[in-house]
Design a protein around this motif. Sequence first.
Motif, PDB file in Angstrom:
ATOM      1  N   GLN A 260     -88.290  49.072  10.840  1.00  0.00           N
ATOM      2  CA  GLN A 260     -87.942  48.385   9.596  1.00  0.00           C
ATOM      3  C   GLN A 260     -88.860  48.803   8.437  1.00  0.00           C
ATOM      4  OE1 GLN A 260     -88.238  46.892  12.524  1.00  0.00           O
ATOM      5  NE2 GLN A 260     -86.144  46.216  12.913  1.00  0.00           N
ATOM      6  N   ASN A 261     -89.940  49.533   8.740  1.00  0.00           N
ATOM      7  CA  ASN A 261     -90.883  49.993   7.722  1.00  0.00           C
ATOM      8  C   ASN A 261     -91.460  48.825   6.923  1.00  0.00           C
ATOM      9  OD1 ASN A 261     -92.382  51.997   6.462  1.00  0.00           O
ATOM     10  ND2 ASN A 261     -90.899  52.204   4.787  1.00  0.00           N
ATOM     11  N   GLU A 262     -91.797  47.740   7.610  1.00  0.00           N
ATOM     12  CA  GLU A 262     -92.428  46.583   6.987  1.00  0.00           C
ATOM     13  C   GLU A 262     -93.812  46.392   7.584  1.00  0.00           C
ATOM     14  OE1 GLU A 262     -90.342  42.969   6.306  1.00  0.00           O
ATOM     15  OE2 GLU A 262     -88.404  43.855   6.746  1.00  0.00           O
ATOM     16  N   GLU A 263     -94.746  45.925   6.747  1.00  0.00           N
ATOM     17  CA  GLU A 263     -96.112  45.712   7.191  1.00  0.00           C
ATOM     18  C   GLU A 263     -96.535  44.279   6.929  1.00  0.00           C
ATOM     19  OE1 GLU A 263     -98.729  48.527   5.462  1.00  0.00           O
ATOM     20  OE2 GLU A 263     -97.671  50.278   6.230  1.00  0.00           O
ATOM     21  N   GLY A 264     -97.488  43.797   7.713  1.00  0.00           N
ATOM     22  CA  GLY A 264     -97.977  42.445   7.520  1.00  0.00           C
ATOM     23  C   GLY A 264     -99.069  42.117   8.502  1.00  0.00           C
ATOM     24  N   LYS A 265     -99.452  40.866   8.542  1.00  0.00           N
ATOM     25  CA  LYS A 265    -100.532  40.397   9.395  1.00  0.00           C
ATOM     26  C   LYS A 265    -100.007  39.346  10.370  1.00  0.00           C
ATOM     27  CE  LYS A 265    -104.919  37.873   9.224  1.00  0.00           C
ATOM     28  NZ  LYS A 265    -105.916  37.208   8.350  1.00  0.00           N
ATOM     29  N   VAL A 266    -100.331  39.531  11.634  1.00  0.00           N
ATOM     30  CA  VAL A 266     -99.992  38.563  12.678  1.00  0.00           C
ATOM     31  C   VAL A 266    -101.283  37.961  13.189  1.00  0.00           C
ATOM     32  CG1 VAL A 266     -98.865  38.208  14.893  1.00  0.00           C
ATOM     33  CG2 VAL A 266     -97.978  39.931  13.325  1.00  0.00           C
ATOM     34  N   SER A 267    -101.396  36.644  13.244  1.00  0.00           N
ATOM     35  CA  SER A 267    -102.630  36.006  13.703  1.00  0.00           C
ATOM     36  C   SER A 267    -102.335  34.862  14.655  1.00  0.00           C
ATOM     37  CB  SER A 267    -103.462  35.501  12.518  1.00  0.00           C
ATOM     38  OG  SER A 267    -102.749  34.533  11.781  1.00  0.00           O
ATOM     39  N   PHE A 268    -103.275  34.632  15.580  1.00  0.00           N
ATOM     40  CA  PHE A 268    -103.156  33.570  16.569  1.00  0.00           C
ATOM     41  C   PHE A 268    -104.478  32.807  16.648  1.00  0.00           C
ATOM     42  CE2 PHE A 268    -100.582  37.152  17.919  1.00  0.00           C
ATOM     43  CZ  PHE A 268     -99.355  36.577  18.200  1.00  0.00           C
ATOM     44  N   THR A 269    -104.401  31.508  16.809  1.00  0.00           N
ATOM     45  CA  THR A 269    -105.567  30.694  17.167  1.00  0.00           C
ATOM     46  C   THR A 269    -105.278  30.100  18.537  1.00  0.00           C
ATOM     47  OG1 THR A 269    -105.996  30.145  14.857  1.00  0.00           O
ATOM     48  CG2 THR A 269    -107.066  28.781  16.531  1.00  0.00           C
ATOM     49  N   SER A 270    -106.199  30.284  19.469  1.00  0.00           N
ATOM     50  CA  SER A 270    -105.929  29.854  20.844  1.00  0.00           C
ATOM     51  C   SER A 270    -107.161  29.232  21.482  1.00  0.00           C
ATOM     52  CB  SER A 270    -105.467  31.041  21.698  1.00  0.00           C
ATOM     53  OG  SER A 270    -106.477  32.037  21.754  1.00  0.00           O
ATOM     54  N   LEU A 271    -106.917  28.455  22.536  1.00  0.00           N
ATOM     55  CA  LEU A 271    -107.964  27.994  23.440  1.00  0.00           C
ATOM     56  C   LEU A 271    -107.969  28.951  24.630  1.00  0.00           C
ATOM     57  CD1 LEU A 271    -107.499  24.105  23.465  1.00  0.00           C
ATOM     58  CD2 LEU A 271    -109.375  25.385  22.444  1.00  0.00           C
ATOM     59  N   ASP A 272    -109.062  29.666  24.808  1.00  0.00           N
ATOM     60  CA  ASP A 272    -109.150  30.667  25.868  1.00  0.00           C
ATOM     61  C   ASP A 272    -110.035  30.162  26.999  1.00  0.00           C
ATOM     62  OD1 ASP A 272    -107.631  32.164  24.209  1.00  0.00           O
ATOM     63  OD2 ASP A 272    -109.104  33.749  23.878  1.00  0.00           O
ATOM     64  N   LEU A 273    -109.552  30.344  28.225  1.00  0.00           N
ATOM     65  CA  LEU A 273    -110.261  29.891  29.412  1.00  0.00           C
ATOM     66  C   LEU A 273    -110.480  31.064  30.360  1.00  0.00           C
ATOM     67  CD1 LEU A 273    -111.392  27.530  31.151  1.00  0.00           C
ATOM     68  CD2 LEU A 273    -109.065  27.218  32.042  1.00  0.00           C
ATOM     69  N   PRO A 274    -111.597  31.807  30.224  1.00  0.00           N
ATOM     70  CA  PRO A 274    -111.939  32.843  31.207  1.00  0.00           C
ATOM     71  C   PRO A 274    -112.507  32.205  32.474  1.00  0.00           C
ATOM     72  CG  PRO A 274    -112.956  33.260  29.050  1.00  0.00           C
ATOM     73  CD  PRO A 274    -112.480  31.850  29.063  1.00  0.00           C
ATOM     74  N   LEU A 275    -112.106  32.727  33.629  1.00  0.00           N
ATOM     75  CA  LEU A 275    -112.616  32.279  34.933  1.00  0.00           C
ATOM     76  C   LEU A 275    -113.216  33.502  35.617  1.00  0.00           C
ATOM     77  CD1 LEU A 275    -109.548  30.082  35.933  1.00  0.00           C
ATOM     78  CD2 LEU A 275    -111.734  29.278  35.011  1.00  0.00           C
ATOM     79  N   LEU A 276    -114.517  33.655  35.479  1.00  0.00           N
ATOM     80  CA  LEU A 276    -115.177  34.910  35.812  1.00  0.00           C
ATOM     81  C   LEU A 276    -115.992  34.827  37.092  1.00  0.00           C
ATOM     82  CD1 LEU A 276    -116.553  35.610  32.226  1.00  0.00           C
ATOM     83  CD2 LEU A 276    -114.398  36.397  33.198  1.00  0.00           C
ATOM     84  N   LEU A 277    -116.034  35.936  37.796  1.00  0.00           N
ATOM     85  CA  LEU A 277    -116.983  36.147  38.885  1.00  0.00           C
ATOM     86  C   LEU A 277    -117.949  37.223  38.434  1.00  0.00           C
ATOM     87  CD1 LEU A 277    -114.778  36.139  42.117  1.00  0.00           C
ATOM     88  CD2 LEU A 277    -116.337  34.342  41.330  1.00  0.00           C
ATOM     89  N   GLY A 278    -119.223  37.040  38.783  1.00  0.00           N
ATOM     90  CA  GLY A 278    -120.207  38.007  38.342  1.00  0.00           C
ATOM     91  C   GLY A 278    -121.374  38.116  39.285  1.00  0.00           C
ATOM     92  N   THR A 279    -122.225  39.072  38.994  1.00  0.00           N
ATOM     93  CA  THR A 279    -123.470  39.239  39.732  1.00  0.00           C
ATOM     94  C   THR A 279    -124.562  39.597  38.742  1.00  0.00           C
ATOM     95  OG1 THR A 279    -124.510  40.336  41.624  1.00  0.00           O
ATOM     96  CG2 THR A 279    -123.135  41.699  40.204  1.00  0.00           C
ATOM     97  N   ARG A 280    -125.780  39.258  39.085  1.00  0.00           N
ATOM     98  CA  ARG A 280    -126.917  39.471  38.187  1.00  0.00           C
ATOM     99  C   ARG A 280    -127.908  40.422  38.838  1.00  0.00           C
ATOM    100  NH1 ARG A 280    -131.946  37.052  36.705  1.00  0.00           N
ATOM    101  NH2 ARG A 280    -132.177  36.745  34.440  1.00  0.00           N
ATOM    102  N   ILE A 281    -128.342  41.413  38.076  1.00  0.00           N
ATOM    103  CA  ILE A 281    -129.314  42.382  38.550  1.00  0.00           C
ATOM    104  C   ILE A 281    -130.610  42.157  37.791  1.00  0.00           C
ATOM    105  CG2 ILE A 281    -129.825  44.837  38.845  1.00  0.00           C
ATOM    106  CD1 ILE A 281    -126.758  45.303  38.612  1.00  0.00           C
ATOM    107  N   GLY A 282    -131.666  41.803  38.508  1.00  0.00           N
ATOM    108  CA  GLY A 282    -132.939  41.537  37.855  1.00  0.00           C
ATOM    109  C   GLY A 282    -133.519  40.219  38.308  1.00  0.00           C
ATOM    110  N   MET A 283    -134.795  40.060  38.104  1.00  0.00           N
ATOM    111  CA  MET A 283    -135.500  38.856  38.513  1.00  0.00           C
ATOM    112  C   MET A 283    -136.138  38.201  37.295  1.00  0.00           C
ATOM    113  SD  MET A 283    -135.084  38.705  41.807  1.00  0.00           S
ATOM    114  CE  MET A 283    -136.386  37.588  42.356  1.00  0.00           C
ATOM    115  N   GLY A 284    -136.411  36.901  37.415  1.00  0.00           N
ATOM    116  CA  GLY A 284    -137.115  36.204  36.354  1.00  0.00           C
ATOM    117  C   GLY A 284    -136.255  35.974  35.127  1.00  0.00           C
ATOM    118  N   PRO A 285    -136.868  35.970  33.931  1.00  0.00           N
ATOM    119  CA  PRO A 285    -136.149  35.600  32.707  1.00  0.00           C
ATOM    120  C   PRO A 285    -135.206  36.673  32.176  1.00  0.00           C
ATOM    121  CG  PRO A 285    -138.407  36.202  32.183  1.00  0.00           C
ATOM    122  CD  PRO A 285    -138.301  36.199  33.693  1.00  0.00           C
TER     123      PRO A 285
END
Length: 199
Positions: free
Chosen positions: A88-113
């Motif tokens: 259609q050769n039309e331009e514009g802006k599309v925007s969303f506001t959302s509540l995002d819920l990540p459910l993550l698994l992770g691992t940590r490398i390092g000791m202390g702070p």
Amino acid sequence: MKKFFITAFLLTSAIVGANAQLLPSLQFGVKAGLNFSSLKSDNEKYLDASTRTGYQAGVWARIGGAGVHFQPELYVTGKSSEAKLVEQNEEGKVSFTSLDLPLLLGTRIGMGPAGLRIVAGPVVSFVVDKNIANTFTEQVLNVDDYKNQAWAVTGGLGLDISNFRVDLRYEHGLSELSKNDSAPQKLNLWTVGVGYRLF
């Protein structure tokens, strides 16, 4: 006998200390950051989108001890994209506001702070607001054409320095956002966030 009690005390302290490292722990904090998102159509013939900057702000928790941890998060996120409708050769802006819920698994490398983290997992987004710039006519693109829920998968690296947290992640959209099967669209983004551990 005195040496026996001293040896027993030291051995018991070492065992208790080692077990304490394995016990699950709970952390909670706040986080804010920027995202760089683009709305893409699968075949790139319907929608040509450029990356725009958005925001995120919310809270996170981390559950787990040594090894693997579980990290649920909850954010208010603003995502947007400069879009061009190719046919259609039309331009514009599309925007969303959302509540995002990540459910993550992770691992940590390092000791202390200080330590490096690797995380990955699914993200579910609940869209609370949708906006399409007036340059797109309603006959071409309408807010009602977009779904109110979407799934994605995210992964990235994090750095812990004392109570501060820094994260860099990539989020890949899995769900088709458009209800129009002839115009499939997915939202992909990079996020950079800074957090602080409250406890």
